[in-house]
Design an enzyme around this catalytic site. Structure first.
Site, PDB file in Angstrom:
ATOM      1  N   ASP A   1       0.890  -1.171   0.000  1.00  0.00           N
ATOM      2  CA  ASP A   1       0.000   0.000   0.000  1.00  0.00           C
ATOM      3  C   ASP A   1       0.922   1.213   0.000  1.00  0.00           C
ATOM      4  O   ASP A   1       1.525   1.545   1.011  1.00  0.00           O
ATOM      5  CB  ASP A   1      -0.885  -0.028   1.256  1.00  0.00           C
ATOM      6  CG  ASP A   1      -1.675   1.273   1.453  1.00  0.00           C
ATOM      7  OD1 ASP A   1      -1.641   2.146   0.572  1.00  0.00           O
ATOM      8  OD2 ASP A   1      -2.329   1.397   2.510  1.00  0.00           O
TER       9      ASP A   1
ATOM     10  N   LYS B   1       3.225  11.170  -3.403  1.00  0.00           N
ATOM     11  CA  LYS B   1       2.181  10.553  -4.233  1.00  0.00           C
ATOM     12  C   LYS B   1       1.359  11.620  -4.974  1.00  0.00           C
ATOM     13  O   LYS B   1       0.873  11.380  -6.077  1.00  0.00           O
ATOM     14  CB  LYS B   1       1.270   9.722  -3.336  1.00  0.00           C
ATOM     15  CG  LYS B   1       0.267   8.838  -4.059  1.00  0.00           C
ATOM     16  CD  LYS B   1      -0.376   7.897  -3.059  1.00  0.00           C
ATOM     17  CE  LYS B   1      -1.480   7.056  -3.658  1.00  0.00           C
ATOM     18  NZ  LYS B   1      -2.033   6.132  -2.646  1.00  0.00           N
TER      19      LYS B   1
ATOM     20  N   GLU C   1      -7.080   0.624  -4.669  1.00  0.00           N
ATOM     21  CA  GLU C   1      -7.125   0.539  -3.206  1.00  0.00           C
ATOM     22  C   GLU C   1      -8.468   0.011  -2.666  1.00  0.00           C
ATOM     23  O   GLU C   1      -8.477  -0.897  -1.829  1.00  0.00           O
ATOM     24  CB  GLU C   1      -6.784   1.907  -2.600  1.00  0.00           C
ATOM     25  CG  GLU C   1      -5.295   2.231  -2.766  1.00  0.00           C
ATOM     26  CD  GLU C   1      -4.953   3.711  -2.617  1.00  0.00           C
ATOM     27  OE1 GLU C   1      -5.832   4.487  -2.186  1.00  0.00           O
ATOM     28  OE2 GLU C   1      -3.811   4.080  -2.926  1.00  0.00           O
TER      29      GLU C   1
ATOM     30  N   ASP D   1     -12.709   5.883   2.384  1.00  0.00           N
ATOM     31  CA  ASP D   1     -11.274   5.922   2.724  1.00  0.00           C
ATOM     32  C   ASP D   1     -10.856   7.348   3.086  1.00  0.00           C
ATOM     33  O   ASP D   1     -10.711   8.201   2.206  1.00  0.00           O
ATOM     34  CB  ASP D   1     -10.471   5.401   1.521  1.00  0.00           C
ATOM     35  CG  ASP D   1      -8.953   5.416   1.768  1.00  0.00           C
ATOM     36  OD1 ASP D   1      -8.495   5.978   2.784  1.00  0.00           O
ATOM     37  OD2 ASP D   1      -8.217   4.858   0.923  1.00  0.00           O
TER      38      ASP D   1
HETATM   39  P1  ADP Z   1      -2.779   7.664   3.708  1.00  0.00           P
HETATM   40  O1  ADP Z   1      -3.712   6.677   3.103  1.00  0.00           O
HETATM   41  O2  ADP Z   1      -3.047   9.073   3.246  1.00  0.00           O
HETATM   42  O3  ADP Z   1      -1.354   7.285   3.574  1.00  0.00           O
HETATM   43  P2  ADP Z   1      -3.449   6.750   6.399  1.00  0.00           P
HETATM   44  O4  ADP Z   1      -4.571   5.878   6.040  1.00  0.00           O
HETATM   45  O5  ADP Z   1      -2.229   6.107   6.918  1.00  0.00           O
HETATM   46  O6  ADP Z   1      -3.092   7.774   5.262  1.00  0.00           O
HETATM   47  O7  ADP Z   1      -4.002   7.790   7.493  1.00  0.00           O
HETATM   48  C1  ADP Z   1      -3.193   8.675   8.153  1.00  0.00           C
HETATM   49  C2  ADP Z   1      -4.047   9.586   8.992  1.00  0.00           C
HETATM   50  O8  ADP Z   1      -4.751   8.824   9.980  1.00  0.00           O
HETATM   51  C3  ADP Z   1      -3.226  10.628   9.742  1.00  0.00           C
HETATM   52  O9  ADP Z   1      -3.825  11.899   9.591  1.00  0.00           O
HETATM   53  C4  ADP Z   1      -3.324  10.147  11.178  1.00  0.00           C
HETATM   54  O10 ADP Z   1      -3.242  11.230  12.101  1.00  0.00           O
HETATM   55  C5  ADP Z   1      -4.698   9.509  11.184  1.00  0.00           C
HETATM   56  N1  ADP Z   1      -4.835   8.566  12.318  1.00  0.00           N
HETATM   57  C6  ADP Z   1      -4.104   7.452  12.543  1.00  0.00           C
HETATM   58  N2  ADP Z   1      -4.484   6.880  13.697  1.00  0.00           N
HETATM   59  C7  ADP Z   1      -5.472   7.656  14.214  1.00  0.00           C
HETATM   60  C8  ADP Z   1      -6.252   7.602  15.406  1.00  0.00           C
HETATM   61  N3  ADP Z   1      -6.079   6.645  16.297  1.00  0.00           N
HETATM   62  N4  ADP Z   1      -7.172   8.581  15.606  1.00  0.00           N
HETATM   63  C9  ADP Z   1      -7.328   9.572  14.713  1.00  0.00           C
HETATM   64  N5  ADP Z   1      -6.634   9.681  13.583  1.00  0.00           N
HETATM   65  C10 ADP Z   1      -5.699   8.739  13.335  1.00  0.00           C
HETATM   66 MG    MG Z   2      -4.360   5.029   2.196  1.00  0.00          MG
END
Ligand code: ADP
Ligand code: MG
Length: 639
Positions: free
Chosen positions: A19, A81, A182, A204
């Site tokens: 991913d 990205k 995705e 998402d």
């Molecule tokens: P991407 O797909 O853009 O790479 P992710 O799916 O990894 O991103 O999401 C990252 C986001 O999720 C960040 O903004 C992070 O702060 C938020 N996040 C991760 N864990 C938590 C949580 N426990 N509570 C609230 N937000 C969270």
């Molecule tokens: Mg993602």
């Protein structure tokens, strides 16, 4: 005691799922019983998608690079990205982030490059390759030998963005088994394909982007029915919302609050507060600013009030995706949560209320995409029990024909892999080549769409306009990449290219193009009908004038007069902005010349038969057929 690690040196390489996220990236594989995400030696599953370039040429990826972003902002690339497959000519691209962009190289006029320490300027593909390399190394530490990979991309990624992702993998020494959307990966992680049939939505919400996708499962095969979202909406905005609450409570002046190092530290603190509020009703935090110290309490209610507008914006995108897919929320068989920000209780609450059901969230929303990718990689590597996965084209693909009009060959939302063919002809007499212009988008005129490829087909022998038969085939493969081939039917001259566009579009641009198409719908249609009618009219004027000169003796005076009259009328209407008027005038000329055309054809054949070789006769018959059957829209000559 010695710890012995025993492994089979002859064990086959294991496929992996990746991913490659905007904020975080993960790698997963299928073990003896189930798929799981591979951790590093500290037990961390996520690699922040951040790459830092040091002056001695070393490259740092992940957690440590993220820390360096504060000190070395222009040498540390975050959210690369967003730059994948996007052009240097894109103004918005250049505004993103604190980077030093360099002028594109002559051989790659459309590639954005960042000037960084310790090496020549790097492209987004190279930066992504560093992230992929780090993930591959992590997998190798765990699995010893790594086979091919399934890499996930957003469903709306266009050709350029997909190609850029594949290029990054190749640079990182990874064999791409397939690019997978995705949302489809998330559905696979839940084993939804076993249900055989159903409609699912994938919600998402990540760090900086929101995507919603409607998937149709038909006999175990997934099709993306619609995609939507907001490329500027995610957890980062929630961090900002918390920071604003903190600033308000602290009563800090805007002067202080605009200091970059203060802002960065504040946003980091705000993120931890946000994470705390996912489980707690309130979070206490101490802030030290200059000489002041302050103890603050931020409650979940305050946070939820602040992010309400953000959450509502996801609703707008969801409604649109459902409308595009032609389904109602209650017709769905399931809703899947993906992305770290869907951990926020208010977000879950919203999804539950909006879709009227409990969303699927048993699999960690951070990991679900990587797990689905690993499952697909395992299936592809194992063959046999292959799951066929279908996706759709995010935008229509077409060819520019005479008058600058677009002939859509593959409409938006067609399931991929797919292919379609269309036949065209020459616009001018003795045209020896075609200019082929492939465009992507929903507007009626080529100039309003995105140009994907330009190429020419040459070497066609001179023939009267409308005789050549050019067949163009567009194919989109399972990875969403486009191939174009063109064949001229009377000569067999052919050419094929794989479209590797040098610049792309982000989802906001895709969205904008769709909106533009809606806004301009009626006006566009009028412009198109007018342009088409004019091309037809010009073609007919030319052909009729020529015929009158060549075979005037075949006409009786009243007939000739009628043709002249209708022709004059047609010429007069061409400049008028009324397509219907032009079409009627065309019909009148057609009617007046019908018998004449028949006589010309007979003469052409008779002439050919006069002591000619068989070969020439066949050519003449072909020619005559051409007179009879005007086929396809004309394409402009090559330049
Ligand atoms: P991407 O797909 O853009 O790479 P992710 O799916 O990894 O991103 O999401 C990252 C986001 O999720 C960040 O903004 C992070 O702060 C938020 N996040 C991760 N864990 C938590 C949580 N426990 N509570 C609230 N937000 C969270
Ligand atoms: Mg993602």
């Amino acid at each position: 005691m010695t710890l012995l690690e025993i492994f089979d040196p002859k064990a086959p390489p294991r496929p992996i799922g990746i991913d490659l996220g905007t904020t975080n990236s993960l790698v997963a594989s299928v073990g003896s019983d189930r798929a799981s995400v591979i951790e590093d030696c500290f037990g961390k599953t996520m690699v922040p998608s951040v790459v830092c370039y040091e002056s001695d040429g070393t490259v740092i990826v992940g957690e440590r690079a993220k820390e360096l972003a504060a000190i070395r902002p222009s040498d540390t690339i975050v959210s690369v990205k967003r730059f994948m497959g996007r052009g240097a000519d894109n103004e918005e691209t250049r505004r993103m982030g604190p980077y030093r962009f360099v002028e594109p190289r002559d051989d790659e006029p459309n590639v954005v490059r960042f000037a960084v320490e310790g090496r020549p300027p790097v492209s987004p593909v190279e930066v992504s390759a560093e992230i992929l390399r780090a993930l591959k190394e992590r997998a190798e530490d765990e699995l010893r030998s790594v086979g091919g990979a399934v890499i996930t991309v957003p469903a709306y990624f266009d050709d350029a963005q997909r190609q850029a992702t594949k290029d990054a993998a190749r640079l990182a020494g990874i064999e791409v088994l397939r690019l997978l959307n995705e949302p489809t990966a998330a559905a696979l992680a839940y084993g939804l394909e076993h249900k055989k049939n159903g409609l699912f939505a994938v919600y998402d919400l990540g760090g900086g982007t929101f995507d919603v996708t409607v998937l149709l499962l038909d006999d175990g095969v997934f099709q993306v029915k619609a995609t939507g979202g907001d490329s500027q909406l995610g957890g980062d905005d929630m961090d900002r919302a918390v920071a604003e609450i903190v600033l308000r409570k602290l009563g800090v002046s805007t002067e202080v609050s605009s200091r970059p190092e203060f802002i960065r530290a504040l946003l980091d603190r705000s993120r931890s507060i946000k994470h705390g509020l996912t489980t707690a009703q309130a979070v206490d935090a101490e802030f030290a600013l200059d000489t002041k110290q302050a103890q603050l309490r931020i409650t979940r209610t305050e946070f939820e009030d602040a992010i309400r507008p953000l959450i509502d914006r996801t609703g707008v995108a969801c409604r649109r995706a459902l409308r595009d897919a032609g389904v109602k929320a209650e017709e769905l068989d399931g809703v899947i949560l993906v992305g770290g920000s869907t951990r926020v209780p208010a977000v879950r609450e919203f999804v539950r209320a909006f879709f009227g059901r409990e969303p699927l969230a048993d699999i960690d929303p951070d990991q679900v995409v990587a797990i689905g990718a690993a499952i697909q990689a395992d299936l592809l590597a194992g063959k046999g029990k292959d799951v066929l996965l279908l996706d759709v084209l995010p935008l229509s693909l077409g060819i520019e024909v005479g008058g600058g009009v677009v002939d859509k060959i593959l409409p938006r939302n067609t399931s991929i892999p797919c292919g379609a063919r269309a036949t065209y002809t020459t616009q001018e007499d003795n045209q020896t080549g075609f200019q082929i212009h492939v465009v992507q988008g929903e507007r009626e005129m080529a100039k309003d769409n995105r140009s994907l490829a330009h190429f020419t087909l040459k070497g066609i022998p001179p023939m009267p306009a409308g005789l050549a038969r050019l067949e163009i085939e567009l194919r989109v493969d399972a990875d969403g990449l486009l191939g174009v081939s063109a064949t001229e039917g009377t000569t067999g001259i052919a050419q094929a290219i794989d479209v590797k566009p040098s610049y792309g579009l982000d989802d906001a641009a895709v969205e904008q193009m769709l909106l533009d198409a809606f806004d301009h719908g009626e006006g566009d249609l009028l412009t198109r009908r007018l342009a088409e009618a004019r091309v037809d009219a010009q073609r007919l004027v030319l052909a009729t004038t020529k015929a009158l000169m060549a075979d005037a003796d075949l006409l009786a005076p009243p007939e000739s007069q009628r043709i002249e009259e209708t022709l004059a009328h047609l010429k007069a209407t061409i400049s008028r902005n009324e397509p219907a008027l032009i079409t009627n005038a065309i019909d009148a000329v057609d009617g007046a010349t019908r018998d004449f055309a028949g006589r010309r054809m007979n003469r052409a054949i008779a002439k050919a038969l006069e002591g000619q070789t068989i070969d020439r006769v066949e050519k003449a018959v072909e020619h005559a057929k051409g007179i009879e059957a005007a086929h396809g829209s004309p394409l402009p000559p090559e330049r």
